[in-house]
Design a protein around this motif. Structure first.
Motif, short mmCIF file in Angstrom:
data_model
loop_
_atom_site.label_atom_id
_atom_site.label_comp_id
_atom_site.label_asym_id
_atom_site.label_seq_id
_atom_site.Cartn_x
_atom_site.Cartn_y
_atom_site.Cartn_z
N HIS A 166 0.83 -1.21 0.00
CA HIS A 166 0.00 0.00 0.00
C HIS A 166 0.87 1.26 0.00
CE1 HIS A 166 -3.81 -2.01 0.18
NE2 HIS A 166 -3.55 -2.62 1.32
N ARG A 167 1.96 1.25 0.75
CA ARG A 167 2.88 2.39 0.72
C ARG A 167 3.48 2.57 -0.67
NH1 ARG A 167 6.39 4.03 5.57
NH2 ARG A 167 8.14 3.52 4.19
N ALA A 168 3.83 1.45 -1.30
CA ALA A 168 4.48 1.51 -2.60
C ALA A 168 3.57 2.14 -3.66
CB ALA A 168 4.90 0.11 -3.03
N GLU A 169 2.27 1.89 -3.56
CA GLU A 169 1.35 2.41 -4.57
C GLU A 169 1.42 3.92 -4.70
OE1 GLU A 169 -2.68 1.27 -4.44
OE2 GLU A 169 -2.30 -0.80 -5.08
N ALA A 170 1.69 4.60 -3.59
CA ALA A 170 1.74 6.07 -3.63
C ALA A 170 2.87 6.57 -4.52
CB ALA A 170 1.91 6.61 -2.20
N GLY A 171 3.88 5.75 -4.73
CA GLY A 171 5.00 6.18 -5.54
C GLY A 171 4.84 5.96 -7.03
N VAL A 172 3.87 5.15 -7.42
CA VAL A 172 3.73 4.83 -8.84
C VAL A 172 3.39 6.08 -9.64
CG1 VAL A 172 2.49 3.42 -10.54
CG2 VAL A 172 3.07 2.47 -8.29
N ARG A 173 2.65 6.99 -9.03
CA ARG A 173 2.27 8.23 -9.73
C ARG A 173 3.50 9.06 -10.10
NH1 ARG A 173 -2.54 12.32 -7.86
NH2 ARG A 173 -2.04 14.05 -9.25
N ARG A 229 -6.36 -4.93 -14.58
CA ARG A 229 -6.58 -4.02 -13.45
C ARG A 229 -5.50 -2.95 -13.41
NH1 ARG A 229 -6.56 -5.90 -7.06
NH2 ARG A 229 -6.69 -3.80 -6.15
N SER A 230 -4.29 -3.33 -13.72
CA SER A 230 -3.17 -2.39 -13.67
C SER A 230 -3.31 -1.31 -14.73
CB SER A 230 -1.85 -3.14 -13.84
OG SER A 230 -1.67 -4.08 -12.80
N LEU A 231 -3.80 -1.67 -15.90
CA LEU A 231 -4.02 -0.68 -16.94
C LEU A 231 -5.06 0.35 -16.50
CD1 LEU A 231 -4.04 -3.03 -20.06
CD2 LEU A 231 -2.39 -1.21 -19.62
N VAL A 232 -6.15 -0.12 -15.92
CA VAL A 232 -7.20 0.78 -15.45
C VAL A 232 -6.69 1.67 -14.31
CG1 VAL A 232 -9.46 0.89 -14.32
CG2 VAL A 232 -9.05 -0.78 -16.15
N GLN A 233 -5.98 1.05 -13.38
CA GLN A 233 -5.46 1.79 -12.23
C GLN A 233 -4.47 2.86 -12.66
OE1 GLN A 233 -3.79 -0.82 -9.30
NE2 GLN A 233 -3.93 0.68 -7.64
N SER A 234 -3.65 2.56 -13.65
CA SER A 234 -2.66 3.52 -14.13
C SER A 234 -3.33 4.73 -14.76
CB SER A 234 -1.74 2.86 -15.16
OG SER A 234 -1.03 1.80 -14.57
N ALA A 235 -4.45 4.50 -15.44
CA ALA A 235 -5.17 5.62 -16.05
C ALA A 235 -5.87 6.48 -15.00
CB ALA A 235 -6.19 5.09 -17.04
N ALA A 236 -6.29 5.84 -13.89
CA ALA A 236 -7.07 6.56 -12.88
C ALA A 236 -6.20 7.28 -11.87
CB ALA A 236 -7.98 5.58 -12.15
N VAL A 237 -4.93 6.87 -11.72
CA VAL A 237 -4.13 7.39 -10.61
C VAL A 237 -3.88 8.89 -10.72
CG1 VAL A 237 -1.87 6.98 -11.68
CG2 VAL A 237 -2.09 6.88 -9.21
N ALA A 290 5.19 3.77 -17.84
CA ALA A 290 5.78 2.70 -17.03
C ALA A 290 4.86 2.25 -15.90
CB ALA A 290 7.11 3.17 -16.44
N ARG A 291 3.84 3.02 -15.60
CA ARG A 291 3.01 2.72 -14.43
C ARG A 291 2.29 1.38 -14.51
NH1 ARG A 291 0.26 8.76 -13.90
NH2 ARG A 291 2.24 9.90 -13.60
N PRO A 292 1.70 1.00 -15.67
CA PRO A 292 0.99 -0.29 -15.69
C PRO A 292 1.88 -1.47 -15.31
CG PRO A 292 0.40 1.01 -17.61
CD PRO A 292 1.53 1.72 -16.96
#
Length: 341
Positions: A218-225, A274-282, A231-233
């Motif tokens: 969960h901490r790591a997710e904050a850094g993907v943005r 899911r990763s593709l969708v999440q990358s677009a929404a972040v 590269a995010r997906p």
């Protein structure tokens, strides 16, 4: 061999040797995917070189020499070494990062055990977070906050691997569960290694590892943005694929001794989607303050090394030189015993 044929070799090594990373890498942009595959191929080669032989000390010392050659621009004559040397030169890779990976492999060669969760995070920093920091370098990301979150992801993934492999490791004589945890429930490490079974106490330890891993995912997710959009997906995919392994362990009642968690191709495809969708929404949600959380104490040296744009190529650290000396002494003593017999 040409650079193209070297890369083809690296792609095949990852396709057959690391299904989870191969699946996630398909979502990386080409500009990152090829150097990432070269990096992972060299890291996989290093890990296998130590893991698959009984006499691990000489294997680590040989890797030390190969890394020296790669940083000198004169790599050993193998596709993975040549490809990795090109990555070092192209991206000004800080030497402290692959050096940390090799230190973790040296600890394995020494048969180290880890007293506490902090000690286990320090090991995970070397064998996994170092790779995450190197991935950031490949993406031209040197921001300290983003690097700290990448290191969180590395520790989380390694803790998941350890939780999955408790039985397999024990049968091979390896112990990664914190020995303080074993002491607390009056389990002797030697007794566990000689007869590993999924007792309630051991299951609870596996659960604790996965709880720590999930916190770090969960901490790591904050850094993907903070990473390049393209590269995010792939990074989200790596996070979900490995966390999915933890989910399978939970479904098995935290028994990773009589069974080994596996994920299916269908599950991986679902996580990729899911990763593709999440990358677009972040980018549509406010930036999380978790991005700025202090790095784990155990990974701070990696963050500092990768955040410095100047490549550090001056040579081995004193600590690692000491480990190499110990391994060389162990190898020499083993040779003397063989000669005497």
């Amino acid at each position: 061999m040409t650079a193209a044929s070297d890369m083809a070799h690296c792609r095949e090594a990852i396709r057959t040797g690391s299904h989870s990373f191969h699946a996630a890498s398909r979502l990386l942009p080409a500009s990152v995917r090829d150097p990432a595959l070269a990096l992972y191929a060299f890291c996989r080669l290093a890990d296998d070189a130590v893991d698959e032989v009984a006499d691990k000390g000489p294997a680590v010392l040989a890797l030390r020499d190969r890394l020296d050659l790669a940083f000198a621009g004169r790599p050993a004559n193998s596709p993975a070494d040549r490809a990795f040397a090109r990555v070092i030169e192209t991206y000004d890779m800080p030497r402290a990062l692959p050096e940390a990976l090799l230190e973790g492999l040296a600890w394995d060669a020494q048969g180290r055990t880890y007293a506490s969760l902090s000690d286990l995070r320090a090991y995970s920093a070397r064998v996994a977070s170092a790779v995450g920091a190197m991935m950031c370098v490949l993406m031209r990301v040197r921001d300290a906050d983003a690097l700290a979150r990448a290191c969180d992801l590395g520790v989380a993934m390694q803790l998941t691997n350890i939780a999955r492999d408790v039985g397999e490791d024990a049968r091979a004589g390896r112990l990664y569960l914190p020995t303080d945890w074993l002491d607390d429930v009056h389990i002797m490490p030697e007794a566990f290694l000689s007869d590993p079974h999924p007792s309630p106490q051991i299951r609870r330890m596996v659960q604790q590892l996965l709880e720590e891993a999930r916190r770090l995912y969960h901490r790591a997710e904050a850094g993907v943005r903070a990473l390049p959009l393209a590269a995010r997906p792939g990074i989200f995919a790596a996070r979900h694929v490995y966390d999915g392994i933890g989910t399978e362990i939970r479904r098995a009642g935290y028994d990773s001794i009589t069974r080994r968690a596996h994920t299916t191709k269908t599950q991986k495809l679902g996580w990729l989607g899911r990763s593709l969708v999440q990358s677009a929404a972040v980018s549509l949600v406010p930036r999380s303050p978790v991005l700025h959380a202090r790095p784990l104490a155990e990974v701070a040296f990696l963050v500092s090394a990768a955040a410095d744009p100047r490549p550090a190529r001056e040579g081995w650290s004193d600590e690692l030189l000491g480990v190499f000396s110990q391994l060389a002494a162990q190898d020499a003593a083993t040779g003397r015993r063989r000669s005497a017999s």
